[in-house]
Design a protein around this motif. Structure first.
Motif, PDB file in Angstrom:
ATOM      1  N   ILE A   1       6.756  -5.405  13.718  1.00 23.68           N
ATOM      2  CA  ILE A   1       6.114  -5.562  15.023  1.00 23.68           C
ATOM      3  C   ILE A   1       6.294  -4.308  15.876  1.00 23.68           C
ATOM      4  N   ASN A   2       7.493  -3.766  15.879  1.00 23.44           N
ATOM      5  CA  ASN A   2       7.782  -2.598  16.714  1.00 23.44           C
ATOM      6  C   ASN A   2       7.182  -1.299  16.172  1.00 23.44           C
ATOM      7  N   HIS A   3       6.975  -1.235  14.857  1.00 23.94           N
ATOM      8  CA  HIS A   3       6.482  -0.004  14.238  1.00 23.94           C
ATOM      9  C   HIS A   3       5.253  -0.297  13.378  1.00 23.94           C
ATOM     10  N   TRP A   4       4.310  -0.988  13.945  1.00 23.14           N
ATOM     11  CA  TRP A   4       3.141  -1.416  13.183  1.00 23.14           C
ATOM     12  C   TRP A   4       2.318  -0.238  12.661  1.00 23.14           C
ATOM     13  N   GLU A   5       2.356   0.893  13.382  1.00 25.00           N
ATOM     14  CA  GLU A   5       1.610   2.064  12.930  1.00 25.00           C
ATOM     15  C   GLU A   5       2.165   2.588  11.603  1.00 25.00           C
ATOM     16  N   MET A   6       3.478   2.624  11.499  1.00 24.74           N
ATOM     17  CA  MET A   6       4.104   3.097  10.267  1.00 24.74           C
ATOM     18  C   MET A   6       3.832   2.136   9.110  1.00 24.74           C
ATOM     19  N   VAL A   7       3.880   0.862   9.372  1.00 23.74           N
ATOM     20  CA  VAL A   7       3.609  -0.141   8.339  1.00 23.74           C
ATOM     21  C   VAL A   7       2.160  -0.045   7.890  1.00 23.74           C
ATOM     22  N   LEU A   8       1.258   0.137   8.832  1.00 22.88           N
ATOM     23  CA  LEU A   8      -0.155   0.281   8.507  1.00 22.88           C
ATOM     24  C   LEU A   8      -0.391   1.542   7.660  1.00 22.88           C
ATOM     25  N   ALA A   9       0.257   2.639   8.025  1.00 23.88           N
ATOM     26  CA  ALA A   9       0.124   3.883   7.261  1.00 23.88           C
ATOM     27  C   ALA A   9       0.651   3.695   5.837  1.00 23.88           C
ATOM     28  N   LEU A  10       1.746   2.997   5.693  1.00 25.97           N
ATOM     29  CA  LEU A  10       2.301   2.721   4.373  1.00 25.97           C
ATOM     30  C   LEU A  10       1.332   1.887   3.535  1.00 25.97           C
ATOM     31  N   LEU A  11       0.770   0.858   4.132  1.00 28.32           N
ATOM     32  CA  LEU A  11      -0.174   0.002   3.417  1.00 28.32           C
ATOM     33  C   LEU A  11      -1.433   0.768   3.008  1.00 28.32           C
ATOM     34  N   LEU A  12      -1.928   1.629   3.888  1.00 29.38           N
ATOM     35  CA  LEU A  12      -3.097   2.441   3.562  1.00 29.38           C
ATOM     36  C   LEU A  12      -2.801   3.418   2.416  1.00 29.38           C
ATOM     37  N   THR A  13      -1.635   4.024   2.472  1.00 23.38           N
ATOM     38  CA  THR A  13      -1.231   4.946   1.410  1.00 23.38           C
ATOM     39  C   THR A  13      -1.132   4.227   0.071  1.00 23.38           C
ATOM     40  N   LEU A  14      -0.523   3.073   0.066  1.00 18.69           N
ATOM     41  CA  LEU A  14      -0.419   2.289  -1.168  1.00 18.69           C
ATOM     42  C   LEU A  14      -1.789   1.862  -1.682  1.00 18.69           C
ATOM     43  N   SER A  15      -2.685   1.533  -0.784  1.00 19.63           N
ATOM     44  CA  SER A  15      -4.045   1.144  -1.185  1.00 19.63           C
ATOM     45  C   SER A  15      -4.787   2.310  -1.839  1.00 19.63           C
ATOM     46  N   VAL A  16      -4.681   3.478  -1.241  1.00 21.52           N
ATOM     47  CA  VAL A  16      -5.334   4.666  -1.798  1.00 21.52           C
ATOM     48  C   VAL A  16      -4.750   4.986  -3.177  1.00 21.52           C
ATOM     49  N   LEU A  17      -3.453   4.876  -3.314  1.00 21.76           N
ATOM     50  CA  LEU A  17      -2.804   5.124  -4.595  1.00 21.76           C
ATOM     51  C   LEU A  17      -3.285   4.137  -5.653  1.00 21.76           C
ATOM     52  N   LEU A  18      -3.388   2.888  -5.292  1.00 22.26           N
ATOM     53  CA  LEU A  18      -3.857   1.858  -6.211  1.00 22.26           C
ATOM     54  C   LEU A  18      -5.307   2.106  -6.630  1.00 22.26           C
ATOM     55  N   ILE A  19      -6.148   2.452  -5.678  1.00 25.86           N
ATOM     56  CA  ILE A  19      -7.556   2.741  -5.983  1.00 25.86           C
ATOM     57  C   ILE A  19      -7.668   3.950  -6.904  1.00 25.86           C
ATOM     58  N   THR A  20      -6.883   4.978  -6.648  1.00 27.79           N
ATOM     59  CA  THR A  20      -6.895   6.178  -7.479  1.00 27.79           C
ATOM     60  C   THR A  20      -6.483   5.856  -8.911  1.00 27.79           C
ATOM     61  N   GLU A  21      -5.455   5.063  -9.070  1.00 30.28           N
ATOM     62  CA  GLU A  21      -4.997   4.694 -10.409  1.00 30.28           C
ATOM     63  C   GLU A  21      -6.035   3.855 -11.153  1.00 30.28           C
ATOM     64  N   ARG A  22      -6.724   2.995 -10.444  1.00 29.38           N
ATOM     65  CA  ARG A  22      -7.741   2.157 -11.080  1.00 29.38           C
ATOM     66  C   ARG A  22      -8.966   2.947 -11.502  1.00 29.38           C
ATOM     67  N   ARG A  23      -9.226   4.061 -10.816  1.00 30.20           N
ATOM     68  CA  ARG A  23     -10.400   4.876 -11.130  1.00 30.20           C
ATOM     69  C   ARG A  23     -10.228   5.665 -12.417  1.00 30.20           C
ATOM     70  N   LYS A  24      -8.993   5.878 -12.819  1.00 33.14           N
ATOM     71  CA  LYS A  24      -8.757   6.629 -14.041  1.00 33.14           C
ATOM     72  C   LYS A  24      -9.358   5.864 -15.196  1.00 33.14           C
ATOM     73  N   ALA A  25     -10.114   6.573 -15.994  1.00 30.05           N
ATOM     74  CA  ALA A  25     -10.904   5.928 -17.036  1.00 30.05           C
ATOM     75  C   ALA A  25     -10.098   5.538 -18.261  1.00 30.05           C
ATOM     76  N   ALA A  26      -8.964   6.157 -18.451  1.00 25.20           N
ATOM     77  CA  ALA A  26      -8.222   5.901 -19.678  1.00 25.20           C
ATOM     78  C   ALA A  26      -6.721   5.978 -19.408  1.00 25.20           C
ATOM     79  N   PRO A  27      -5.953   5.265 -20.211  1.00 29.91           N
ATOM     80  CA  PRO A  27      -4.498   5.343 -20.045  1.00 29.91           C
ATOM     81  C   PRO A  27      -3.985   6.715 -20.480  1.00 29.91           C
ATOM     82  N   SER A  28      -2.896   7.137 -19.887  1.00 33.14           N
ATOM     83  CA  SER A  28      -2.323   8.417 -20.280  1.00 33.14           C
ATOM     84  C   SER A  28      -1.243   8.192 -21.330  1.00 33.14           C
ATOM     85  N   VAL A  29      -1.102   9.185 -22.192  1.00 32.42           N
ATOM     86  CA  VAL A  29      -0.059   9.170 -23.210  1.00 32.42           C
ATOM     87  C   VAL A  29       0.710  10.477 -23.112  1.00 32.42           C
ATOM     88  N   SER A  30       1.968  10.437 -23.489  1.00 34.41           N
ATOM     89  CA  SER A  30       2.783  11.649 -23.495  1.00 34.41           C
ATOM     90  C   SER A  30       2.393  12.509 -24.694  1.00 34.41           C
TER      91      SER A  30
END
Length: 138
Positions: A9-38
């Motif tokens: 409640i007191n730091h909603w901006e930081m929580v919102l920024a964290l959620l947005l960052t996680l969402s972008v990361l998730l979308i980026t990972e889903r866009r990858k067409a193939a799994p990576s291998v070492s």
């Protein structure tokens, strides 16, 4: 738990920024067409499952150092040279690029052409050479 709610409640901006960052990361990972291998997993696929190691770097980079048994089709020529990959359609394909970035785009091209067993080598040739794995040089 009360303190988490109070913080949110007191730091909603930081929580919102964290959620947005996680969402972008998730979308980026889903866009990858193939799994990576070492690099080690790529070697296992090549040796154990007769995977095609598809090097999409430029011919000059390929000649400077390549993985044993890899086939060079530069990314710029991939759509024009898809017929060369037809016999590998049912086999695993591991895409190798310079740093592991372009391989996603190449995987998308192959996925659109209905290749289903496509992998990206994480870190590309930079990772391969960084681990002092063997190279063929012409």
């Amino acid at each position: 738990m009360e303190r988490y709610l109070e913080f949110t409640i007191n730091h909603w901006e930081m929580v919102l920024a964290l959620l947005l960052t996680l969402s972008v990361l998730l979308i980026t990972e889903r866009r990858k067409a193939a799994p990576s291998v070492s690099p080690q997993q790529a070697t296992v696929l090549a040796n154990g499952e007769d995977a095609l190691l598809l090097d999409i770097r430029t011919p000059a980079d390929f000649k400077a150092g390549r993985v044993i048994g890899s086939k060079n089709i530069p990314f710029a020529d991939l759509t024009k040279r898809m017929s060369e990959l037809e016999k590998h359609k049912d086999k695993p394909i591991v895409i190798i690029c310079k740093t592991g970035q372009t391989s996603s785009s190449a995987a998308n091209v192959l996925k659109k052409a209905e290749y289903t067993n496509v992998h990206r080598m994480a870190g590309g040739m930079a990772e391969w050479t960084g681990q002092n794995l063997p190279l063929v040089r012409k």
